[in-house]
Design a protein around this motif. Structure first.
Motif, short mmCIF file in Angstrom:
data_model
loop_
_atom_site.label_atom_id
_atom_site.label_comp_id
_atom_site.label_asym_id
_atom_site.label_seq_id
_atom_site.Cartn_x
_atom_site.Cartn_y
_atom_site.Cartn_z
N TYR A 43 0.96 -1.34 0.06
CA TYR A 43 -0.06 -0.13 -0.25
C TYR A 43 0.81 1.11 0.21
CZ TYR A 43 -3.08 3.75 1.80
OH TYR A 43 -4.20 4.89 1.89
N THR A 44 1.78 1.37 0.65
CA THR A 44 2.84 2.49 1.02
C THR A 44 3.61 2.72 -0.03
OG1 THR A 44 3.05 2.26 3.45
CG2 THR A 44 4.66 3.73 2.27
N SER A 45 3.72 1.41 -1.47
CA SER A 45 4.15 1.73 -2.42
C SER A 45 3.64 2.49 -3.39
CB SER A 45 5.02 0.25 -2.61
OG SER A 45 5.84 0.36 -3.92
N TRP A 46 2.75 2.39 -3.54
CA TRP A 46 1.57 2.92 -4.59
C TRP A 46 1.53 5.07 -3.56
CZ3 TRP A 46 -1.61 -2.34 -3.79
CH2 TRP A 46 -0.65 -3.40 -4.78
N GLU A 47 0.80 3.98 -2.80
CA GLU A 47 0.62 5.70 -1.91
C GLU A 47 1.94 6.44 -2.34
OE1 GLU A 47 -1.74 7.05 2.02
OE2 GLU A 47 0.86 6.45 2.18
N GLN A 48 3.31 6.29 -2.05
CA GLN A 48 3.84 7.03 -2.94
C GLN A 48 3.69 7.56 -3.83
OE1 GLN A 48 7.29 4.62 -1.64
NE2 GLN A 48 7.61 4.99 0.58
N ALA A 49 3.47 6.78 -5.61
CA ALA A 49 3.59 6.81 -6.25
C ALA A 49 2.72 7.65 -6.72
CB ALA A 49 3.49 5.24 -7.16
N VAL A 50 1.56 7.70 -5.85
CA VAL A 50 0.45 9.01 -5.80
C VAL A 50 0.52 10.40 -5.40
CG1 VAL A 50 -1.60 9.40 -4.94
CG2 VAL A 50 -1.64 7.11 -5.54
N ASN A 51 1.73 10.09 -4.34
CA ASN A 51 2.40 12.02 -3.70
C ASN A 51 3.72 12.38 -4.32
OD1 ASN A 51 -0.32 11.94 -2.20
ND2 ASN A 51 0.76 10.29 -0.82
N GLY A 52 3.75 11.53 -5.62
CA GLY A 52 5.08 11.25 -6.11
C GLY A 52 6.29 11.51 -4.92
N GLN A 53 6.13 10.37 -4.31
CA GLN A 53 7.81 10.70 -3.59
C GLN A 53 8.58 9.05 -4.13
OE1 GLN A 53 5.46 10.92 0.20
NE2 GLN A 53 5.30 12.41 0.15
N TRP A 54 7.46 8.48 -4.34
CA TRP A 54 8.28 6.95 -4.55
C TRP A 54 9.61 6.80 -5.27
CZ3 TRP A 54 10.36 3.73 -8.24
CH2 TRP A 54 11.08 2.61 -8.41
N GLN A 55 10.30 6.30 -4.33
CA GLN A 55 11.79 6.46 -4.70
C GLN A 55 12.04 4.91 -5.16
OE1 GLN A 55 13.56 8.87 -5.99
NE2 GLN A 55 12.26 9.95 -5.24
N PRO A 56 12.96 4.94 -5.31
CA PRO A 56 13.92 3.39 -5.80
C PRO A 56 15.13 3.08 -4.52
CG PRO A 56 15.42 4.71 -7.58
CD PRO A 56 13.82 5.57 -6.58
N GLY A 57 15.37 2.04 -4.45
CA GLY A 57 16.66 1.12 -3.07
C GLY A 57 15.74 0.50 -2.16
N VAL A 58 16.76 0.41 -1.25
CA VAL A 58 16.44 -0.86 -0.53
C VAL A 58 16.21 -0.93 1.17
CG1 VAL A 58 17.13 -2.83 1.26
CG2 VAL A 58 18.24 -2.60 -1.33
#
Length: 335
Positions: free
Chosen positions: A260-275
């Motif tokens: 959920y958080t990964s998708w939400e980050q994308a909605v908010n423009g906050q998704w980032q790659p990495g560990v």
């Protein structure tokens, strides 16, 4: 000048991620979607919650075998779905192949690390949560043997057993944990009959609580506990509601929340790659106490569990990660 150019590249990537349309998808691990475990946790706490919160559909695929993982990811990426959440470490080889083919697609993998510029890797400190349920088992049984049934025999799963044994030994130095693994192929995650058989063997050898980290095979372990009048501990999602009076607790891995958080980050423009590594402090793992297992956990036990949890978070208790050296600091009884 080099630093300025580097910053410009990072900024451009961030803007690209932020401006992309969010068309989320999930590729479940092989095995059934409603497995009372990993897949189901992603569906109930991730997919359902995200769709109701943002009114955005999540496309779901459930390949029947690991051989189909690569084509499943490629099909989703070809449709422009992003972020695509791959559920489970078994997706790592497929994702390593597919992600470079679609550099503008965001991929998230749960329980493994894929070091690519468009992949977010979410891993969990299962050993911390397992420590807690091991401690609870030792409190409950007062010196009786404990059992552990794992799914596929991997260092990753042995880490659950090692964390469990460390928690039990923290409460009782004489605690014994008997370990059995279902198999060495992916079928081990969906063999409840074998899980039942191994659990009955452990109960016959004196185990009063068995912790199962076996995917869908855990269902057989829980049934064996009910039939034997003993106790079991579930994993991944809370399954305390199963077989009332049987489920001592569940070691929850909040894989659904992570998706959920990964998708939400994308909605908010906050998704980032990495560990990203999620343990007790990050609310990624925990033990479960609710109305279904309340009668099995005394207030004194709950108080002690809260203290142990706090000590792990603040570093006073350090739980060893088995996968760091494939060794456990406390003995495990096998065979």
């Amino acid at each position: 000048m080099k630093l300025v150019r580097m910053f410009s590249v990072v900024l451009a990537v961030s803007v690209s991620w932020a401006s992309a349309e969010v068309l989320p998808a999930v590729a479940y691990s092989d095995g059934v979607k409603f497995d009372n475990s990993f897949n189901e946790a992603v569906f109930r706490e991730g997919v359902t919650r995200f769709q109701s919160t943002y009114d955005i559909d999540v496309v779901e695929v459930n390949p029947s075998t690991a051989d189909a993982f690569e084509s499943a990811l490629r099909d989703l990426a070809s449709q422009g779905r992003s972020p695509i959440v791959a559920v489970g470490f078994s997706y790592a080889p497929a994702l390593t192949t597919v992600a470079p083919e679609f550099p503008d697609i965001q991929f998230t993998i749960i329980d493994s690390v894929v070091d690519l510029p468009n992949v977010q890797s979410l891993i969990f400190k299962e050993w911390e949560g397992s420590f807690l349920v091991g401690a609870l088992s030792a409190m409950r049984t007062d010196g009786s043997p404990l059992g552990f049934v794992g799914g596929m025999d991997l260092p990753f799963i042995r880490g659950f057993a090692c964390g469990y044994a460390q928690g039990a030994h923290y409460v009782d130095d004489d605690s014994q944990v008997m370990v059995r693994m279902i198999g060495d192929t992916p079928q081990a995650w969906s063999s409840p009959e074998r899980g039942n058989e191994l659990a009955l063997e452990l109960f016959e050898r004196g185990a009063e609580v068995i912790y199962a980290a076996a995917g869908g095979s855990g269902v057989g372990v829980y049934r064996a506990a009910k039939d034997s009048g003993t106790l079991a501990i579930a994993v991944d999602s809370s399954q305390n509601y199963l077989h009332l009076g049987t489920m001592l607790t569940s070691m929850v891995k909040r894989v659904g929340v992570a998706a959920y958080t990964s998708w939400e980050q994308a909605v908010n423009g906050q998704w980032q790659p990495g560990v990203q590594q999620l343990g007790l402090a990050e609310n990624g793992v925990d033990w479960s106490l609710d109305i279904f297992n309340r009668q099995l956990v005394t207030l004194d036990m709950e108080k002690e569990m809260t203290q142990l949890r706090d000590r792990i978070i603040d570093g006073r208790i350090r739980v060893h990660d088995y996968s760091s050296n494939n060794q456990c600091p406390v003995p495990l009884l096998e065979g």
